[in-house]
Structures are given as structure tokens and as C-alpha cells.
Design an enzyme around this catalytic site. Structure first.
Site: not given
Length: 151
Positions: A38, A100-103, A108, A110
Site C-alpha cells: 500500500n 469505505g473503499a478508496g478504490v 482488493h 488489505h
């Protein structure tokens, strides 16, 4: 179920297909998934496992892709425990913006190594997370371990 992923720029599609593993912080390439550090880690050794295929949810993965994703998550926690001396892990998938997914359109997984006592006052008083090791140093520590133990 119908695929819900829009077309456009995708960080994981870009880095997964780049062929520039060190620059993209890619530690391992499997048949269906790849493992990438990350760029904005919560802790040293924070990695993500993503499928090469651009899908938004677990339900869109084939059984083989699902199997490799979980298999690599299990292997990664073992390698991070041995290499980074982690005491525990946070593992998670944020599916969708509301979660809360940034992408949000490329699934993906974590994996965040944790150590007993790894929290401190900096996030509270300075809105800053202290990372005691730079990304390049962590990459150079982890890359040989991940590539050497590939299945």
C-alpha cells in the site's frame, strides 16, 4: 450477477499490468491475483491482494480466483509474521463507497500487520501516523521473501 464496474482509470489495473514491479511495489504475481504494498500504509508491511480482473465484488470472482485470493492472504500473513515479526493482523475488504473503499470498483484485500503496543498519541494530537520504516526499505525486505516462497 451482472458486473457493476465502470470503465475508466483504475489504480490496480494500471499497476497490475505495468510490468514495473519495484516501481509499483508489487511483491508477487500469481495466476489470478497479485500482491502489492500500500502506497499509504497504516503500518509497515501493509499489503493488498488484488485480482488482475477488474471486478468490484467477491461474487464476481471465479472459484479459482477466490481460492487464490484466500490462499495468498494466508501465505502473506505467515510471511509477514516471519519477516516483520508481526504480533497480529487486520485483514479486510471494503466493498463499495459506503463501506469505505478508496478504490471501490476493483476488489482488493488489505492485510495490515499489527504489533502489541503499536498505537500512540500522534493520530489523536497531530492527525499523523508515524511509520518507522520507509516504503522502499520495506519493499526490499519483503520482495525476496514473497518471490522465493511462491507456490
Amino acid at each position: 450477477m451482472e458486473q457493476v464496474t465502470p470503465v475508466g482509470y483504475c489504480l490496480f489495473c494500471e499497476t497490475g499490468g505495468s510490468g514495473q514491479d519495484e516501481k509499483s511495489l508489487i511483491l508477487y504475481r500469481g495466476r489470478f491475483v497479485f500482491i502489492q504494498m500500500n502506497l499509504y500504509p497504516y503500518n509497515p508491511g501493509h499489503i493488498m491482494i488484488a485480482p488482475y480482473r477488474h471486478v468490484a465484488g467477491l461474487w464476481e470472482l471465479s472459484p479459482d480466483e477466490q481460492h487464490e485470493l484466500i490462499q495468498e492472504a494466508a501465505r502473506s500473513t505467515l510471511l509477514l509474521r516471519e519477516t516483520m515479526n508481526a504480533d497480529g493482523f487486520n485483514l479486510g475488504i471494503n466493498q463499495g463507497k459506503a463501506a469505505g473503499a478508496g478504490v471501490e470498483y476493483h476488489l482488493h484485500f488489505h492485510i495490515v500487520p499489527r504489533w502489541n503496543g503499536d498505537t500512540n498519541f500522534m493520530p489523536v494530537v497531530a492527525d499523523t501516523k508515524v511509520i518507522p520504516e520507509d516504503l522502499t526499505g520495506t519493499y526490499r525486505k519483503l520482495a525476496p521473501v514473497f518471490s522465493k516462497t511462491s507456490r
